[in-house]
Write a protein that holds these residues in place. Structure first.
Motif, PDB file in Angstrom:
ATOM      1  N   MET A  33       0.858  -1.172   0.000  1.00 62.00           N
ATOM      2  CA  MET A  33       0.000   0.000   0.000  1.00 62.00           C
ATOM      3  C   MET A  33       0.902   1.232   0.000  1.00 62.00           C
ATOM      4  N   ILE A 185      -1.270  -0.524  -4.325  1.00 60.99           N
ATOM      5  CA  ILE A 185      -2.505   0.240  -4.146  1.00 60.99           C
ATOM      6  C   ILE A 185      -2.204   1.530  -3.395  1.00 60.99           C
ATOM      7  N   THR A 186      -2.677   2.671  -3.916  1.00 58.76           N
ATOM      8  CA  THR A 186      -2.607   3.891  -3.109  1.00 58.76           C
ATOM      9  C   THR A 186      -3.923   4.020  -2.364  1.00 58.76           C
ATOM     10  N   SER A 187      -3.845   4.479  -1.147  1.00 59.93           N
ATOM     11  CA  SER A 187      -5.067   4.630  -0.353  1.00 59.93           C
ATOM     12  C   SER A 187      -4.868   5.727   0.676  1.00 59.93           C
ATOM     13  N   VAL A 193      -5.701   0.082   4.653  1.00 58.16           N
ATOM     14  CA  VAL A 193      -4.281  -0.276   4.584  1.00 58.16           C
ATOM     15  C   VAL A 193      -3.976  -1.367   5.615  1.00 58.16           C
ATOM     16  N   ALA A 197      -2.538  -4.540   3.657  1.00 57.95           N
ATOM     17  CA  ALA A 197      -1.128  -4.359   3.294  1.00 57.95           C
ATOM     18  C   ALA A 197      -0.229  -5.449   3.860  1.00 57.95           C
TER      19      ALA A 197
END
Ligand code: ADP
Length: 238
Positions: A33, A185-187, A193, A197
């Motif tokens: 993440m 993944i960006t969050s 997360v 993650a």
């Protein structure tokens, strides 16, 4: 095994370094993440990996191949962008068909399970220009997964999705990891997360401050909540 290697990657937009000297390795069978404040370089990092932006410095290897002008390597990457640009007059069904051909998939080889799971099956005749933001996100998710990619990149995938659809998409990402895929993944959502993650990449002003297993981040800061761990870890650099 390593699937993506960033070596000294930097990106400058005029006078601004959006990414600075990023060294990072992403492996098979993990979800990383990518987090950090607005403007810290998350989207730029993803765009460099996808070849949408050319790094000013450094190089990126994908599955052993240094990314160059040949976009062939992108076939192994599924991408769900933050905002999708779709031709507004096409219907969902037409777009799916067109993109299947572009990707060299057949009806049998394309994984279109998400069409049903995300409730799009009854909406295939709708024009893309008339869709709500959430429905556009669902179409994007279908496109990202349907080639059964070995590498999956998602930029804020759950933004705009209802909670059930968000869960469906994240469950799919987790399934891809268990099949040996590499998932980035960006969050902004720390609970998300925490739930997904394996490792966390933290960007700040274009610099990768750390890339650590979630458990290490929590243990080093002596807490079980990421929201508490991050300020401690950032105040006391690794
Ligand atoms: P994040 O995804 O973490 O919010 P971005 O990667 O989108 O961050 O942006 C990093 C920095 O680069 C920001 O300061 C942003 O304004 C700048 N930036 C991004 N894209 C461009 C561009 N095409 N031209 C100029 N500056 C840009």
């Amino acid at each position: 095994m390593d699937s993506i290697i960033f070596s000294g990657v930097g990106k400058r937009y005029r006078s601004l370094w959006a990414l600075r000297d990023v060294d990072a390795t992403f492996r098979r069978g993990e979800v990383v993440m990518v987090i950090g404040p607005n403007g810290s370089g998350k989207t730029t990092l993803i765009k460099c990996l996808l070849g949408l932006v050319r790094p000013t410095t450094g190089s990126i290897q994908v599955e052993g191949q240094v990314i160059g002008p040949d976009p062939g390597y992108r076939r192994s990457i599924g991408y769900m962008p933050q905002i999708s640009q779709f031709p507004p007059s096409l219907t969902i069904g037409q777009l799916l068909e067109m993109m299947r051909d572009v990707r060299g998939l057949t009806p049998a080889s394309a994984d279109d399970g998400l069409v049903e799971e995300l409730g799009l099956a009854h909406q295939l005749d709708k024009r893309l220009g008339a869709l709500s933001g959430g429905t556009r996100q669902k179409v994007s998710a279908v496109l990202a997964f349907r080639s059964r990619p070995r590498i999956l990149v998602m930029d804020e995938p759950t933004a705009g999705l209802d909670p059930v659809s968000a869960r469906t998409v994240l469950d799919r990402a987790a399934a891809l990891r268990s099949e040996g895929g590499t998932v980035l993944i960006t969050s902004h959502l720390l609970e998300e997360v925490e739930a997904l993650a394996d490792r966390i990449a933290y960007l700040q002003e274009g610099t990768l401050r750390f890339l650590l297993p979630l458990n290490d981040v929590l243990q080093r800061s002596g807490t079980d909540r990421l929201a508490l761990a991050l300020p401690k870890l950032l105040a006391d650099p690794v």
